[in-house]
Design a protein around this motif. Structure first.
Motif, PDB file in Angstrom:
ATOM      1  N   ILE A 172      27.692  28.053  39.201  1.00 49.42           N
ATOM      2  CA  ILE A 172      26.840  26.925  38.841  1.00 49.42           C
ATOM      3  C   ILE A 172      27.706  25.878  38.137  1.00 49.42           C
ATOM      4  CG2 ILE A 172      24.823  26.198  37.505  1.00 49.42           C
ATOM      5  CD1 ILE A 172      23.864  29.158  37.716  1.00 49.42           C
ATOM      6  N   LEU A 210      19.725  24.299  41.309  1.00 51.56           N
ATOM      7  CA  LEU A 210      21.062  24.754  40.947  1.00 51.56           C
ATOM      8  C   LEU A 210      22.107  24.016  41.774  1.00 51.56           C
ATOM      9  CD1 LEU A 210      20.531  28.628  40.809  1.00 51.56           C
ATOM     10  CD2 LEU A 210      20.511  27.018  38.888  1.00 51.56           C
ATOM     11  N   LEU A 233      25.761  24.179  42.991  1.00 47.88           N
ATOM     12  CA  LEU A 233      26.703  25.280  43.157  1.00 47.88           C
ATOM     13  C   LEU A 233      27.993  24.821  43.818  1.00 47.88           C
ATOM     14  CD1 LEU A 233      24.235  27.924  44.663  1.00 47.88           C
ATOM     15  CD2 LEU A 233      24.896  27.694  42.251  1.00 47.88           C
ATOM     16  N   GLN A 280      14.681  36.510  41.795  1.00 51.08           N
ATOM     17  CA  GLN A 280      15.738  35.493  41.817  1.00 51.08           C
ATOM     18  C   GLN A 280      15.323  34.251  41.035  1.00 51.08           C
ATOM     19  OE1 GLN A 280      17.084  33.145  45.453  1.00 51.08           O
ATOM     20  NE2 GLN A 280      18.653  34.759  45.383  1.00 51.08           N
ATOM     21  N   ALA A 296      17.199  32.640  37.936  1.00 54.30           N
ATOM     22  CA  ALA A 296      17.591  31.230  37.925  1.00 54.30           C
ATOM     23  C   ALA A 296      17.148  30.541  36.644  1.00 54.30           C
ATOM     24  CB  ALA A 296      17.005  30.519  39.141  1.00 54.30           C
ATOM     25  N   ALA A 336      19.634  31.288  34.085  1.00 57.50           N
ATOM     26  CA  ALA A 336      21.020  30.965  34.421  1.00 57.50           C
ATOM     27  C   ALA A 336      21.520  29.783  33.595  1.00 57.50           C
ATOM     28  CB  ALA A 336      21.145  30.657  35.908  1.00 57.50           C
ATOM     29  N   ASP A 368      27.760  29.851  34.939  1.00 56.92           N
ATOM     30  CA  ASP A 368      27.507  31.219  35.395  1.00 56.92           C
ATOM     31  C   ASP A 368      27.822  31.358  36.885  1.00 56.92           C
ATOM     32  OD1 ASP A 368      26.633  31.915  32.886  1.00 56.92           O
ATOM     33  OD2 ASP A 368      24.501  32.051  33.432  1.00 56.92           O
ATOM     34  N   TRP A 383      26.625  32.779  40.565  1.00 54.65           N
ATOM     35  CA  TRP A 383      25.294  32.852  41.170  1.00 54.65           C
ATOM     36  C   TRP A 383      25.357  33.749  42.396  1.00 54.65           C
ATOM     37  CZ3 TRP A 383      20.576  32.685  39.931  1.00 54.65           C
ATOM     38  CH2 TRP A 383      19.572  32.581  40.902  1.00 54.65           C
TER      39      TRP A 383
END
Length: 318
Positions: free
Chosen positions: A268, A281, A283, A302, A306, A309, A313, A315
């Motif tokens: 992330i 997110l 990514l 999930q 999230a 998160a 972090d 993912w």
């Protein structure tokens, strides 16, 4: 370890008028943002070092600890026996290393003897297995054979380009290398250049990047950086103003190793955006480069992951 560091720093400025400490910090920050040749250290005496350490060590500690934590997650069964902190000054990165691993010997190498002296004073009784050594940082630098971990934090920007390349080349001879720079466009470019050099030296990139390919960020449009939260001291509040009890230290980093380790599938790279019933997110991924994914309530576990998160972090859902 953080509490021990804060306690060690607490008495540094005893007897130094607050205004004088603040002025010293402001001057030193201005110098560090400029160009400092390796033969002219900015930290000239104990007053300089004390003011700067009280102001900067907590932020440097948190940034380096965050980078080392990301690296350690990729090599969970490994711990360094030897650690070299190049340009380590008063030893913030050595404190961060000790917060993650025990039983190793650290050597702090720096060109400023007042910084080394104060670092040794701060670490006395807490980091006993540490050597404080003065030396030039640049061309001609060598890393002792068999060194497990090298850290270089907030140093590359102080060096001339040829010295910067020499330091990265020397660091690349260790088993593991973690480089940290300010989370600015220029700091990111220095990390990006160092990353390329580490790859050319045969090391594996394991954090933060999910791959060893070309960085997908377009230079000039964005930069890769992360954030670590730092509790503000009274000196922080005096120099910077503001009432918040914390600030966020932005940093860029790269971690590489000769160990048989692999990076995460995705990381992330921006603060997650929480919306009603969904999380956005941003990514960096192994196969698709930069992309945004939306995780909604229908994703079940999930989605809960999230919501918890954080920026920086890994993912697993990419």
């Amino acid at each position: 370890m953080h509490d021990e560091l804060r306690a060690a720093l607490a008495g540094l400025l005893d007897g130094l008028p607050p205004k004088q400490a603040a002025q010293a910090v402001e001057r030193l920050i201005a110098n560090y943002r400029g160009r400092t040749p390796t033969d002219a250290p900015v930290l000239r005496d104990r007053a300089d070092v004390a003011a700067y350490a009280a102001y900067r060590m907590p932020a440097t500690f948190e940034a380096v600890r965050a980078a080392l934590t990301a690296f350690a997650a990729r090599v969970p069964d490994w711990a360094p026996a030897t650690h070299l902190d190049i340009g380590g000054g008063t030893g913030a990165a050595t404190w961060a290393t000790a917060a993650l691993w025990q039983g190793h010997h650290s050597t702090v190498l720096d060109w400023a003897q007042p910084a080394l002296d104060l670092g040794a004073e701060l670490a006395a009784g807490t980091l006993p297995d540490t050597t404080w050594r003065r030396g030039t940082i640049g061309a001609g630098l060598t890393v002792p054979e068999g060194t497990d971990l090298v850290t270089v934090s907030y140093v590359l920007g102080e060096l001339r380009p040829e010295d910067r390349r020499a330091v990265v080349a020397a660091a690349a001879t260790a088993t593991a290398v973690v480089l940290i720079e300010p989370g600015t466009p220029d700091g990111y470019l220095r990390i990006r250049e160092a990353r390329d050099q580490l790859i050319e030296a045969g090391l594996r990139i394991v954090a933060p990047c999910p791959h060893a390919g070309t960085c997908p960020i377009v230079v000039g449009e964005d930069w890769c950086h992360f954030s670590a939260r730092v509790s503000r001291s009274s000196l922080h509040r005096q120099v910077k103003g503001g009432a918040l009890p914390y600030e966020d230290e932005k940093f860029s980093y790269v971690a590489a190793t000769a160990l048989p380790a692999e990076p995460a599938a995705a990381r992330i790279v921006r603060k997650p955006q929480l919306r009603k019933g969904q999380v956005l997110l941003d990514l960096c991924t192994t196969d698709e480069g930069l992309r945004r994914t939306t995780v909604t309530k229908r994703h079940g576990a999930q989605y809960r992951e999230a919501r918890d998160a954080a920026w920086g972090d890994t993912w697993p859902g990419a």
